[in-house]
Write a protein that holds these residues in place. Structure first.
Motif, PDB file in Angstrom:
ATOM      1  N   ASN A  36       0.865  -1.162  -0.147  1.00  0.00           N
ATOM      2  CA  ASN A  36      -0.137   0.093   0.080  1.00  0.00           C
ATOM      3  C   ASN A  36       0.993   1.281  -0.039  1.00  0.00           C
ATOM      4  OD1 ASN A  36      -2.363   1.691   0.004  1.00  0.00           O
ATOM      5  ND2 ASN A  36      -2.589   1.361   2.313  1.00  0.00           N
ATOM      6  N   VAL A  37       1.834   1.369  -0.757  1.00  0.00           N
ATOM      7  CA  VAL A  37       2.588   2.571  -1.217  1.00  0.00           C
ATOM      8  C   VAL A  37       2.559   2.998  -2.729  1.00  0.00           C
ATOM      9  CG1 VAL A  37       4.172   2.172   0.998  1.00  0.00           C
ATOM     10  CG2 VAL A  37       4.612   0.903  -1.306  1.00  0.00           C
ATOM     11  N   GLN A  38       2.761   4.064  -2.871  1.00  0.00           N
ATOM     12  CA  GLN A  38       3.090   4.539  -4.112  1.00  0.00           C
ATOM     13  C   GLN A  38       4.535   5.259  -4.340  1.00  0.00           C
ATOM     14  OE1 GLN A  38      -0.515   7.409  -5.040  1.00  0.00           O
ATOM     15  NE2 GLN A  38      -0.643   7.244  -2.826  1.00  0.00           N
ATOM     16  N   LEU A  39       5.160   4.402  -5.534  1.00  0.00           N
ATOM     17  CA  LEU A  39       6.633   4.821  -5.611  1.00  0.00           C
ATOM     18  C   LEU A  39       6.574   5.888  -6.613  1.00  0.00           C
ATOM     19  CD1 LEU A  39       9.478   3.632  -5.680  1.00  0.00           C
ATOM     20  CD2 LEU A  39       8.831   2.412  -7.689  1.00  0.00           C
ATOM     21  N   LEU A  40       7.463   6.981  -6.112  1.00  0.00           N
ATOM     22  CA  LEU A  40       7.853   8.110  -7.085  1.00  0.00           C
ATOM     23  C   LEU A  40       9.111   7.402  -7.874  1.00  0.00           C
ATOM     24  CD1 LEU A  40       8.080  10.978  -8.244  1.00  0.00           C
ATOM     25  CD2 LEU A  40       9.343  11.586  -6.443  1.00  0.00           C
ATOM     26  N   GLY A  77       1.717   0.558   4.224  1.00  0.00           N
ATOM     27  CA  GLY A  77       2.271   1.906   4.093  1.00  0.00           C
ATOM     28  C   GLY A  77       1.433   2.771   3.938  1.00  0.00           C
ATOM     29  N   GLU A  78       0.182   2.550   4.254  1.00  0.00           N
ATOM     30  CA  GLU A  78      -1.207   3.520   4.170  1.00  0.00           C
ATOM     31  C   GLU A  78      -1.158   4.735   3.147  1.00  0.00           C
ATOM     32  OE1 GLU A  78      -0.178   4.881   8.328  1.00  0.00           O
ATOM     33  OE2 GLU A  78      -1.755   3.382   9.236  1.00  0.00           O
ATOM     34  N   GLY A  79      -0.757   4.249   2.080  1.00  0.00           N
ATOM     35  CA  GLY A  79      -0.707   5.125   0.833  1.00  0.00           C
ATOM     36  C   GLY A  79       0.407   6.037   0.899  1.00  0.00           C
ATOM     37  N   ALA A  80       1.516   5.751   1.564  1.00  0.00           N
ATOM     38  CA  ALA A  80       2.495   6.814   1.557  1.00  0.00           C
ATOM     39  C   ALA A  80       3.347   6.713   0.271  1.00  0.00           C
ATOM     40  CB  ALA A  80       3.447   6.156   2.825  1.00  0.00           C
ATOM     41  N   PHE A  81       3.986   7.860   0.022  1.00  0.00           N
ATOM     42  CA  PHE A  81       4.859   8.005  -1.204  1.00  0.00           C
ATOM     43  C   PHE A  81       6.311   7.208  -0.836  1.00  0.00           C
ATOM     44  CE2 PHE A  81       1.585  11.213  -1.739  1.00  0.00           C
ATOM     45  CZ  PHE A  81       1.258  10.988  -3.065  1.00  0.00           C
ATOM     46  N   VAL A  82       6.887   6.861  -1.711  1.00  0.00           N
ATOM     47  CA  VAL A  82       8.179   6.149  -1.418  1.00  0.00           C
ATOM     48  C   VAL A  82       9.207   6.669  -2.479  1.00  0.00           C
ATOM     49  CG1 VAL A  82       9.533   3.868  -1.787  1.00  0.00           C
ATOM     50  CG2 VAL A  82       7.243   3.752  -0.387  1.00  0.00           C
ATOM     51  N   THR A  83      10.342   6.972  -1.770  1.00  0.00           N
ATOM     52  CA  THR A  83      11.606   7.178  -2.806  1.00  0.00           C
ATOM     53  C   THR A  83      12.776   6.825  -2.177  1.00  0.00           C
ATOM     54  OG1 THR A  83      12.047   9.570  -1.321  1.00  0.00           O
ATOM     55  CG2 THR A  83      10.367   9.875  -2.863  1.00  0.00           C
ATOM     56  N   VAL A 344      12.725   6.067   1.885  1.00  0.00           N
ATOM     57  CA  VAL A 344      12.108   7.203   2.567  1.00  0.00           C
ATOM     58  C   VAL A 344      10.550   7.118   2.181  1.00  0.00           C
ATOM     59  CG1 VAL A 344      11.787   9.675   2.819  1.00  0.00           C
ATOM     60  CG2 VAL A 344      14.015   8.696   2.366  1.00  0.00           C
ATOM     61  N   LEU A 345       9.665   7.138   3.188  1.00  0.00           N
ATOM     62  CA  LEU A 345       8.407   7.054   3.279  1.00  0.00           C
ATOM     63  C   LEU A 345       7.846   8.296   3.514  1.00  0.00           C
ATOM     64  CD1 LEU A 345       8.932   3.749   3.657  1.00  0.00           C
ATOM     65  CD2 LEU A 345       6.601   3.697   4.339  1.00  0.00           C
ATOM     66  N   LEU A 346       6.852   8.838   2.695  1.00  0.00           N
ATOM     67  CA  LEU A 346       6.335  10.287   2.653  1.00  0.00           C
ATOM     68  C   LEU A 346       4.993  10.416   2.706  1.00  0.00           C
ATOM     69  CD1 LEU A 346       9.084  10.474   0.355  1.00  0.00           C
ATOM     70  CD2 LEU A 346       9.145  12.652   1.598  1.00  0.00           C
ATOM     71  N   LYS A 347       4.456  11.480   3.478  1.00  0.00           N
ATOM     72  CA  LYS A 347       2.995  11.680   3.650  1.00  0.00           C
ATOM     73  C   LYS A 347       2.358  12.483   2.403  1.00  0.00           C
ATOM     74  CE  LYS A 347       3.620  12.624   7.958  1.00  0.00           C
ATOM     75  NZ  LYS A 347       3.377  13.109   9.287  1.00  0.00           N
ATOM     76  N   ASN A 348       3.533  13.544   2.010  1.00  0.00           N
ATOM     77  CA  ASN A 348       3.338  14.456   1.016  1.00  0.00           C
ATOM     78  C   ASN A 348       4.838  14.613   0.195  1.00  0.00           C
ATOM     79  OD1 ASN A 348       3.336  17.565   0.041  1.00  0.00           O
ATOM     80  ND2 ASN A 348       1.279  16.980   0.199  1.00  0.00           N
ATOM     81  N   LEU A 349       4.779  14.481  -0.871  1.00  0.00           N
ATOM     82  CA  LEU A 349       5.987  14.698  -1.728  1.00  0.00           C
ATOM     83  C   LEU A 349       6.409  16.373  -1.994  1.00  0.00           C
ATOM     84  CD1 LEU A 349       5.259  11.922  -4.834  1.00  0.00           C
ATOM     85  CD2 LEU A 349       7.106  11.948  -2.994  1.00  0.00           C
ATOM     86  N   GLU A 350       5.651  17.013  -2.150  1.00  0.00           N
ATOM     87  CA  GLU A 350       5.771  18.529  -2.497  1.00  0.00           C
ATOM     88  C   GLU A 350       6.339  18.848  -1.271  1.00  0.00           C
ATOM     89  OE1 GLU A 350       3.073  17.112  -3.515  1.00  0.00           O
ATOM     90  OE2 GLU A 350       3.255  17.310  -5.487  1.00  0.00           O
TER      91      GLU A 350
END
Length: 587
Positions: A36-40, A77-83, A344-350
């Protein structure tokens, strides 16, 4: 024989590889599965849902096909962005005033999973003894700390007194260490350009590894010559046209945003999808106050996105894949199979809002880094000897004996480490310019040489003096003041306590931060150092200082490889000509 392939993080051992392959194939249980993560994707710029399969320290698989794989531990990952984890392409940990372990505690949770440092500050003071401590520290850290071989000790031979030598034979003895990626910033660019045999011997000794550069304002034929020798990058670029030329000629552009030297705004327009392959980020010199209030590499990413309109994937690319490629770190810089699980797991990319960080497949929030600092520090055997060997000064040691005429004055450029060279008149009582202060660079290594005397404009100090044992790169005592008595008192305070930063007024200490390790580093926590810096800020502002970071700015007034006019313990240096000049300008 040294080779990049043999360095830290570069290999999965032959004993471990079969197990990791089995996990990648789905034939063995995973150690960790993050769902449950979104990969950048920092290569294509896409963002897409995925799962990340981890075995040991490595990513063994990326993709939704791992959702049904068994794992010892599963994390939603609760929808977190991943970098990928962030890489600082060039820094001096000593400038943070923290031990390497305190630095790790402060920056690893901010996403800086890899730091490429040059410990030439402590090496200038203690030689191989200081350099080897950083290598021992790197071996004990979770963070990937690479230690570049300090190339210029001192920065410019013959122009300053240093605490120790660092010979080529000593440098070669450390070359095969797994944390050494190559030669650190070659500041003596005239030595390279004009084929100084001692300088070229260092370049040749490390030309099978990375060769870091340092060439402020270098252009044209001289830049061509510098690059011809094999130098790969520069973090000292201060103008847009200079940066463009360096990129055009194949030089890696390391864009810096430190506590004083701030080049992000100037150089950000050069960053695009094409050039990003050749651009990376660094902090160079950043103290705990800025790290606490702004951040580290995460702050630079945020600034690029929000203030300079750099596309999100490009900003993150500079901090990850571009840096890894530049330094040949083949298992870092991507969230991809075979890469080290630095994530790195992020709640907001910007906003670079970090949710959690993994280093080698371990959650940083679970490592309790603060609980192990003292144990690691003791095990690393830090050099705790007193390096302040100067006899106390008296006011007459700082006598200027000014006469009517013109004087060569250093003018501080706010937020830059370059300076201007002014010619200021003196009528017997007053200078023709306002805010001209006395400055001294005082040798502190037991030779008790006469102080180098200078004049400086741009600090704003109205009374008293400030002094520092941090003065790049030989780290003699720097003091700026309105009168000789307070200047001598400030210098003597640091001699007595082993080094640090001090603000004095009318013979009284207003604020003091002690730096007992080589006069550069504190044994205190980042929080305690930050508190000490805040007290310094209150004190120097009360005495009229207009700069945000006068101690860091003052430290660079001693560095004779940064244009235009600098003051070493041996006198004023015209950096444009690389020659000493007198304080008084003869008619």
């Amino acid at each position: 024989m040294a080779a990049l392939g043999n360095k830290k993080t570069q290999k999965i051992s032959s004993l471990e590889l079969p197990q990791r392959l089995a996990q990648a194939r789905g034939d063995a249980e995973l150690d960790l599965l993050i769902t449950n993560v979104q990969l950048l994707d920092v290569i294509t710029g896409e963002i897409y849902p995925t799962a990340i399969a981890v075995g040991g320290q490595y990513i063994v698989g990326v993709g939704l096909e791992y959702l049904d794989s068994p794992a010892k531990r599963m994390i939603d990952g609760e929808g977190a962005f991943v970098t990928p984890g962030f890489i600082d392409g060039h820094l001096h940990i000593e400038s943070s005033m923290m031990s390497p372990f305190e630095f790790e505690k402060a920056t690893l949770p901010l996403g800086t999973t890899t730091a490429i440092c040059d410990p030439h500050e402590i090496t200038n003071v203690l030689g191989a003894k200081g350099f080897s401590w950083f290598l021992r520290s790197a071996e004990l850290m979770e963070q990937n700390l690479f230690v570049q071989m300090s190339s210029c000790v001192p920065a410019l031979p013959g122009f300053e007194t240093t605490g120790s030598d660092f010979t080529l034979d000593e440098m070669k003895s450390f070359k095969d260490h797994p944390s050494v990626l190559g030669l650190a910033e070659m500041m003596n660019f005239p030595g390279v350009i004009y084929a100084d045999k001692n300088v070229l011997a260092k370049v040749e000794a490390f030309d099978d590894l990375n060769l870091d550069g340092h060439a402020p304002l270098l252009r044209g034929k001289q830049l061509n010559a510098y690059l011809l020798a094999g130098i790969q990058n520069c973090h000292e670029t201060v103008t847009l046209d200079e940066g463009k030329e360096k990129l055009q000629k194949g030089m890696g552009l390391i864009i810096r945003e430190g506590s004083v030297a701030k080049n992000l705004k100037t150089l950000a327009p050069l960053v695009n999808d094409f050039s990003s392959a050749q651009c990376l980020l660094c902090t160079d010199d950043r103290n705990p106050f800025e790290i606490s209030h702004e951040g580290h590499i995460n702050f630079l990413i945020k600034e690029l996105i929000n203030k300079h309109s750099v596309p999100v994937h490009v900003a993150y690319r500079l901090a990850t894949y571009s840096a890894a490629k530049h330094f040949g770190l083949k298992r870092l810089g991507l969230v991809a199979p075979g890469k080290k699980a630095d994530i790195v797991l992020l709640k907001n990319l910007e906003q670079v809002a970090i949710k959690d960080v993994l280093i080698g497949g371990k959650f940083v929030s679970e490592l309790k880094l603060e609980n192990h600092i003292q144990e690691k520090l003791t095990k690393s055997q830090p050099p705790l000897e007193n390096t302040m060997k100067r006899k106390p000064l008296v006011s007459t040691d700082l006598q200027y004996d000014l006469k009517k005429g013109s004087y060569n004055v250093i003018e501080i450029v706010p937020n830059e480490i370059i300076t201007k060279h002014l010619l200021v008149g003196f009528d017997g009582q007053n200078f023709s310019e306002t805010d001209v202060l006395f400055m001294a660079n005082i040798e502190r290594y037991g030779k008790n040489l006469p102080a180098g005397l200078g004049l400086v404009k741009g600090l704003g100090l109205q009374s008293g003096a400030i002094a520092s044992s941090v003065a790049h790169d030989s780290h003699n005592l720097m003091v700026i003041g309105t009168n000789a008595a307070d200047m001598a008192f400030a210098a003597n305070t640091l001699i007595e306590c082993g080094g640090g930063f001090v603000v004095v007024d009318q013979g009284k200490i207003q604020a003091l931060v002690k730096l007992p390790i080589a006069g550069l580093l504190s044994l205190d926590s980042a929080e305690e150092i930050k508190s000490g810096i805040e007290k310094l800020k209150v004190a120097f502002r009360a005495q009229g200082v207009v700069l945000d970071e006068p101690f860091i700015q003052m430290a660079f007034l001693a560095l004779p490889v940064i244009p235009t006019l600098k003051l070493t313990d041996r006198g004023l240096v015209d950096v444009s000509k690389f020659q000493f000049i007198s304080l008084f300008q003869e008619a």
